[in-house]
Design a protein around this motif. Structure first.
Motif, PDB file in Angstrom:
ATOM      1  N   VAL A 157       0.813  -1.220   0.000  1.00 18.97           N
ATOM      2  CA  VAL A 157       0.000   0.000   0.000  1.00 18.97           C
ATOM      3  C   VAL A 157       0.850   1.275   0.000  1.00 18.97           C
ATOM      4  O   VAL A 157       0.418   2.323  -0.482  1.00 18.97           O
ATOM      5  N   THR A 158       2.081   1.193   0.496  1.00 13.76           N
ATOM      6  CA  THR A 158       2.960   2.375   0.495  1.00 13.76           C
ATOM      7  C   THR A 158       3.787   2.462  -0.788  1.00 13.76           C
ATOM      8  O   THR A 158       4.645   3.334  -0.905  1.00 13.76           O
ATOM      9  N   ASN A 159       3.538   1.535  -1.731  1.00 13.62           N
ATOM     10  CA  ASN A 159       4.292   1.475  -2.983  1.00 13.62           C
ATOM     11  C   ASN A 159       5.801   1.390  -2.735  1.00 13.62           C
ATOM     12  O   ASN A 159       6.578   2.226  -3.198  1.00 13.62           O
ATOM     13  N   PRO A 160       6.244   0.346  -1.989  1.00 19.19           N
ATOM     14  CA  PRO A 160       7.665   0.230  -1.647  1.00 19.19           C
ATOM     15  C   PRO A 160       8.504  -0.141  -2.863  1.00 19.19           C
ATOM     16  O   PRO A 160       7.986  -0.626  -3.870  1.00 19.19           O
ATOM     17  N   LYS A 161       9.815   0.076  -2.746  1.00 17.54           N
ATOM     18  CA  LYS A 161      10.749  -0.315  -3.807  1.00 17.54           C
ATOM     19  C   LYS A 161      10.953  -1.826  -3.812  1.00 17.54           C
ATOM     20  O   LYS A 161      11.144  -2.441  -4.852  1.00 17.54           O
ATOM     21  N   VAL A 162      10.963  -2.410  -2.597  1.00 10.71           N
ATOM     22  CA  VAL A 162      11.303  -3.830  -2.438  1.00 10.71           C
ATOM     23  C   VAL A 162      10.277  -4.496  -1.529  1.00 10.71           C
ATOM     24  O   VAL A 162       9.912  -3.944  -0.487  1.00 10.71           O
ATOM     25  N   LEU A 163       9.835  -5.692  -1.932  1.00 12.69           N
ATOM     26  CA  LEU A 163       8.971  -6.525  -1.089  1.00 12.69           C
ATOM     27  C   LEU A 163       9.845  -7.604  -0.456  1.00 12.69           C
ATOM     28  O   LEU A 163      10.481  -8.387  -1.171  1.00 12.69           O
ATOM     29  N   LEU A 164       9.907  -7.629   0.887  1.00 10.13           N
ATOM     30  CA  LEU A 164      10.664  -8.643   1.625  1.00 10.13           C
ATOM     31  C   LEU A 164       9.668  -9.614   2.253  1.00 10.13           C
ATOM     32  O   LEU A 164       8.801  -9.199   3.023  1.00 10.13           O
ATOM     33  N   ALA A 165       9.789 -10.886   1.915  1.00  8.66           N
ATOM     34  CA  ALA A 165       8.847 -11.888   2.417  1.00  8.66           C
ATOM     35  C   ALA A 165       9.609 -12.961   3.191  1.00  8.66           C
ATOM     36  O   ALA A 165      10.481 -13.636   2.634  1.00  8.66           O
ATOM     37  N   ASP A 166       9.306 -13.096   4.468  1.00 11.01           N
ATOM     38  CA  ASP A 166       9.985 -14.065   5.329  1.00 11.01           C
ATOM     39  C   ASP A 166       9.098 -15.295   5.509  1.00 11.01           C
ATOM     40  O   ASP A 166       8.117 -15.247   6.240  1.00 11.01           O
ATOM     41  N   GLU A 167       9.435 -16.367   4.807  1.00 10.14           N
ATOM     42  CA  GLU A 167       8.643 -17.612   4.849  1.00 10.14           C
ATOM     43  C   GLU A 167       7.149 -17.318   4.645  1.00 10.14           C
ATOM     44  O   GLU A 167       6.310 -17.702   5.463  1.00 10.14           O
ATOM     45  N   PRO A 168       6.789 -16.632   3.555  1.00 10.89           N
ATOM     46  CA  PRO A 168       5.404 -16.179   3.400  1.00 10.89           C
ATOM     47  C   PRO A 168       4.397 -17.316   3.252  1.00 10.89           C
ATOM     48  O   PRO A 168       3.198 -17.105   3.436  1.00 10.89           O
ATOM     49  N   THR A 169       4.881 -18.518   2.915  1.00 13.14           N
ATOM     50  CA  THR A 169       3.965 -19.658   2.749  1.00 13.14           C
ATOM     51  C   THR A 169       4.144 -20.689   3.860  1.00 13.14           C
ATOM     52  O   THR A 169       3.541 -21.756   3.821  1.00 13.14           O
ATOM     53  N   GLY A 170       4.959 -20.361   4.865  1.00 17.13           N
ATOM     54  CA  GLY A 170       5.307 -21.334   5.905  1.00 17.13           C
ATOM     55  C   GLY A 170       4.131 -21.850   6.702  1.00 17.13           C
ATOM     56  O   GLY A 170       4.152 -22.976   7.193  1.00 17.13           O
ATOM     57  N   ALA A 171       3.073 -21.022   6.857  1.00 14.53           N
ATOM     58  CA  ALA A 171       1.924 -21.422   7.669  1.00 14.53           C
ATOM     59  C   ALA A 171       0.743 -21.880   6.812  1.00 14.53           C
ATOM     60  O   ALA A 171      -0.366 -22.045   7.316  1.00 14.53           O
ATOM     61  N   LEU A 172       0.994 -22.090   5.504  1.00 10.46           N
ATOM     62  CA  LEU A 172      -0.106 -22.382   4.583  1.00 10.46           C
ATOM     63  C   LEU A 172       0.023 -23.772   3.977  1.00 10.46           C
ATOM     64  O   LEU A 172       1.128 -24.300   3.841  1.00 10.46           O
ATOM     65  N   ASP A 173      -1.115 -24.358   3.565  1.00 10.46           N
ATOM     66  CA  ASP A 173      -1.063 -25.640   2.852  1.00 10.46           C
ATOM     67  C   ASP A 173      -0.577 -25.397   1.424  1.00 10.46           C
ATOM     68  O   ASP A 173      -0.469 -24.252   0.971  1.00 10.46           O
ATOM     69  N   SER A 174      -0.272 -26.479   0.705  1.00 15.74           N
ATOM     70  CA  SER A 174       0.348 -26.362  -0.625  1.00 15.74           C
ATOM     71  C   SER A 174      -0.490 -25.550  -1.600  1.00 15.74           C
ATOM     72  O   SER A 174       0.021 -24.653  -2.279  1.00 15.74           O
ATOM     73  N   LYS A 175      -1.775 -25.845  -1.663  1.00 19.64           N
ATOM     74  CA  LYS A 175      -2.640 -25.151  -2.628  1.00 19.64           C
ATOM     75  C   LYS A 175      -2.659 -23.642  -2.343  1.00 19.64           C
ATOM     76  O   LYS A 175      -2.502 -22.821  -3.243  1.00 19.64           O
ATOM     77  N   THR A 176      -2.825 -23.288  -1.069  1.00 18.97           N
ATOM     78  CA  THR A 176      -2.878 -21.879  -0.690  1.00 18.97           C
ATOM     79  C   THR A 176      -1.515 -21.216  -0.901  1.00 18.97           C
ATOM     80  O   THR A 176      -1.432 -20.061  -1.315  1.00 18.97           O
ATOM     81  N   SER A 177      -0.441 -21.968  -0.618  1.00 18.18           N
ATOM     82  CA  SER A 177       0.922 -21.454  -0.850  1.00 18.18           C
ATOM     83  C   SER A 177       1.093 -21.042  -2.299  1.00 18.18           C
ATOM     84  O   SER A 177       1.637 -19.972  -2.603  1.00 18.18           O
ATOM     85  N   TYR A 178       0.617 -21.895  -3.199  1.00 18.52           N
ATOM     86  CA  TYR A 178       0.763 -21.604  -4.629  1.00 18.52           C
ATOM     87  C   TYR A 178      -0.066 -20.392  -5.032  1.00 18.52           C
ATOM     88  O   TYR A 178       0.361 -19.592  -5.866  1.00 18.52           O
ATOM     89  N   GLU A 179      -1.231 -20.237  -4.416  1.00 15.68           N
ATOM     90  CA  GLU A 179      -2.072 -19.062  -4.721  1.00 15.68           C
ATOM     91  C   GLU A 179      -1.370 -17.771  -4.278  1.00 15.68           C
ATOM     92  O   GLU A 179      -1.386 -16.767  -4.996  1.00 15.68           O
TER      93      GLU A 179
END
Length: 233
Positions: A157-179
């Motif tokens: 929302v702040t239109n950042p230069k860089v998106l940093l994602a720390d284990e963004p799918t770690g708490a999700l199942d495979s299907k949701t991870s892929y989404e």
């Protein structure tokens, strides 16, 4: 976009010292999508904290979009984080008593934006991540995938230069991870620089470049044939 040279970081515990990063060299161009991999203790979380201006290296240099990140007081560090970086965490880090809309609008409050403008922009980004109909729901009324989409909208929302994602799918199942990864690929295809810390090979293969850390050093750095998920029309 990111230039890191000979980065060292140690933590001192009593009379003991733990040398976590041992001379990291690392460049990321604007628009790249890079994954950082490594086993527990490899230094990847420490490295991400330094890139995210949440911690500072003991020596070496870190330049973000032409700005040297060094000896910053907390006020300036917070300003740079808000200006340059968007964060997505494994645990979502949403405020439980606030709606999806208010969660996404939160970083704009710290930029001093008026409430009406904040909410209009937050609504735009919720629509962008496919959650326009969920804007007034609380996090506990949402699935894990929906919460992570709210977190992605908040990061953007702040239109950042860089998106940093720390284990963004770690708490999700495979299907949701892929989404969620499909959404992040879409964001990258629009020109946003993306760095993802992950321990999952299939997630790393959805990026364009894989950096492997071991014992505080980069042991390999390879461009790969990205596994592109089907983009929604």
């Amino acid at each position: 976009m990111i230039q890191v040279k000979d980065l060292h970081k140690s933590y001192h515990m009593g009379s003991n010292s733990l040398h976590v990063l041992k001379g990291i060299n690392f460049d990321v161009k604007e628009g790249e999508m890079v994954s950082i991999m490594g086993s527990s203790g490899s230094g990847k979380s420490t490295f991400l904290n330094i890139l995210g201006i949440l911690d500072e290296a003991d020596s070496g240099s870190y330049i973000l979009d032409g700005v040297p990140i060094k000896n910053l007081n907390e006020k300036i560090a917070a300003k740079y984080r808000n200006e340059f970086l968007g964060f997505v965490f494994q645990s979502f880090n949403l405020i439980g008593f606030k709606s999806a809309l208010d969660n996404v609008a939160m970083p704009l409050y710290y930029k001093g934006m008026k409430r009406k403008e904040r909410l209009e922009l937050a609504a735009h980004y919720l629509e962008k991540v496919g959650l326009a109909d969920w804007s007034h729901h609380l996090p506990n009324e949402m699935s894990g995938g929906q919460k992570q989409r709210v977190a992605v909208a908040r990061a953007l929302v702040t239109n950042p230069k860089v998106l940093l994602a720390d284990e963004p799918t770690g708490a999700l199942d495979s299907k949701t991870s892929y989404e969620v990864m499909e959404l992040i690929q879409e964001i990258n295809s629009e020109g946003k620089t993306v760095l993802i810390v992950t321990h999952e090979n299939d997630i790393a293969n959805m990026t364009k470049r894989i950096i492997n850390l071991k014992d505080g050093v980069v042991i390999d750095d390879n461009l790969i044939n990205q596994h592109i998920l089907k983009q929604h029309v």
